[in-house]
Enzyme design. Structure first.
Site, PDB file in Angstrom:
ATOM      1  CE1 TYR A  26      38.445  74.949  68.312  1.00 56.84           C
ATOM      2  CE2 TYR A  26      38.811  73.405  69.690  1.00 56.84           C
ATOM      3  CZ  TYR A  26      39.041  74.743  69.269  1.00 56.84           C
ATOM      4  OH  TYR A  26      39.920  74.906  70.122  1.00 56.84           O
ATOM      5  CG  ASP A  60      40.202  65.692  65.466  1.00 52.98           C
ATOM      6  OD1 ASP A  60      39.880  65.399  66.148  1.00 52.98           O
ATOM      7  OD2 ASP A  60      40.230  66.856  65.635  1.00 52.98           O
ATOM      8  CE  LYS A 109      40.934  67.597  76.944  1.00 53.57           C
ATOM      9  NZ  LYS A 109      41.156  68.306  75.807  1.00 53.57           N
TER      10      LYS A 109
END
Length: 428
Positions: free
Chosen positions: A146, A241, A269
């Site tokens: 994802y 990623d 984050k």
């Protein structure tokens, strides 16, 4: 626990009239496990509390970035000082330079970095850079990985899409989908076949070096090195990623753990201590394509906002070898306890973990890719999830998500997890 959900039920009814599905991110809806999603109002250290007053040991950790635990005093202090000076300037600030310097120092594959507002923005930007650099259109991603909810990534995406049974989202155009090619994680042959079938058309391969959005799936043998060699051979950019693994597995992310040098890296984050932020970084010639240095446009009013910067610096400055050693100690203790429980109960489920992230797969086969993950007994997982929640252990409400240990967890927290794990598995 009493497992009271009265206030959560009432809030969900109200929210459903105002917010699609009553939640602002699909996995929060408990769609994969059933029951009433808990509305949380407070978190501190390793604990989180719902509106009905129930306390849980939290192993979600805001889906990974809370590596120090919730509301770390140093991070909260840094936020308060930054907030007192203004919430957002819409202009450059000195803290952006400090955070960029910190990221570049720690992440092996990053020479220059652009701060953005989310992991989705970071991956979108990375692909845009790759297409501009190579002058090619197609990308290869891996089934079950994802990379945010941009159109080009919502083809055989992991996590929420798997939980909801929606492998491809309506609203994604055929053109966007046609430029995304799907390979199988841990299968270098699947990548070779796609490259052979699309000569000189592939701009980039994007991958979670450790899959965290189909559970926790580790790269096997020399898969990542073979992928690095193959992309180099074909002048295709390799994008890691590391929104989930960056600063979680080590101070240098998965690329440091596995010794791989990607062309571009995306972060999330954790570089904001859990505040909204993301970043894309990589080699200078690639990054200088971004405006205003180059022609590739990317912008964001809140990019590098002072609150996220302050929180991120306070977090990254506390990461050191002792912290990662402590996380490994707790994670190893948890793994040993879960494996012991599985043996005692004659269950052939698979527990997979790396560092402080792990997943208990309800299948008897090793999980090496999305195909293996899809064999999990999600109904049994749902019963397990609720039994753990009733025991005061808060896990992700999906079979296809990782759970996380933070520096705020104690050995007692791990013992309680293992005890609850045994009792919950025994009820299946």
């Amino acid at each position: 626990m009493n497992n009271i959900t009265i206030q959560s039920e009432q809030l969900l009814l109200t929210a459903a009239e105002l917010i699609p599905g009553g939640v602002n991110s699909p996995v929060r809806a408990f769609g994969g496990v059933g029951g009433t999603p808990r509305f949380m109002y407070k978190a501190f250290g390793s604990r989180i509390w719902d509106v009905d007053g129930q306390e849980y040991i939290d192993f979600i950790g805001s889906w990974g970035p809370a590596i120090l635990g919730h509301a770390d005093p140093d991070v909260v202090q840094a936020l308060a000082r930054a907030a007192a000076d203004g919430l957002s300037f819409g202009a450059a600030s000195p803290g952006e330079i400090k955070l960029a310097q910190k990221i570049i120092k720690l992440m092996p594959g990053i020479e220059m970095v652009r701060l953005v507002n989310s992991g989705t923005e970071a991956t979108m930007t990375a692909v845009r850079i790759a297409r501009a650099w190579t002058r090619r259109n197609k990308i290869i991603k891996f089934a079950g990985c994802y990379h945010g909810h941009a159109d080009s990534f919502l083809v055989q995406a992991g996590s929420g899409a798997m939980t909801l049974g929606i492998p491809t989202s309506p609203g994604v155009t055929p053109a966007a989908a046609s430029d995304t090619l799907i390979a199988q994680f841990n299968s270098i042959d699947s990548v070779k076949e796609l490259m052979a079938a699309n000569p000189d058309q592939i701009a980039a391969v994007i991958i979670e070096p450790v899959v965290g959005n189909s559970g926790v799936i580790l790269p096997q043998n020399d898969f990542l090195q073979e992928l690095r060699d193959l992309t180099t051979q074909h002048d295709v950019l390799l994008i890691f990623d590391e929104v989930m693994t960056g600063f979680r597995l080590s101070s240098g992310g998965a690329q440091e753990v596995y010794g791989i040098d990607p062309d571009l890296t995306t972060l999330g984050k954790i570089i904001g201590g859990g505040m909204p932020v993301g970043a894309v970084g990589g080699k200078k010639p690639l990054m200088k394509l971004l405006a205003p240095s180059g022609p590739v446009y990317q912008a964001g009013t809140l990019s590098g906002n002072p609150l996220s910067i302050a929180s991120g610096l306070a977090t990254l400055n506390k990461l050191n070898d002792s912290l990662y050693d402590y996380l490994e100690k707790l994670a190893a203790k948890l793994e040993a306890g879960i494996q012991s429980n599985l043996t005692a109960l004659s269950l052939e489920f698979n527990y997979q973990r790396i560092g402080s992230m792990g997943c208990l797969f309800f299948t008897d086969r090793p999980v090496l890719n999305q195909i293996d993950a899809s064999t999990c007994d999600t109904k049994r997982f749902a019963r397990y999830f609720h039994a753990m929640l009733d025991s005061g252990i808060c896990l992700p409400p999906s079979q296809f998500e990782a759970f996380f240990i933070s520096a705020a967890h104690s050995e007692e927290d791990i013992v309680r997890f293992v005890e609850a794990n045994y009792l919950s598995l025994k009820k299946l």
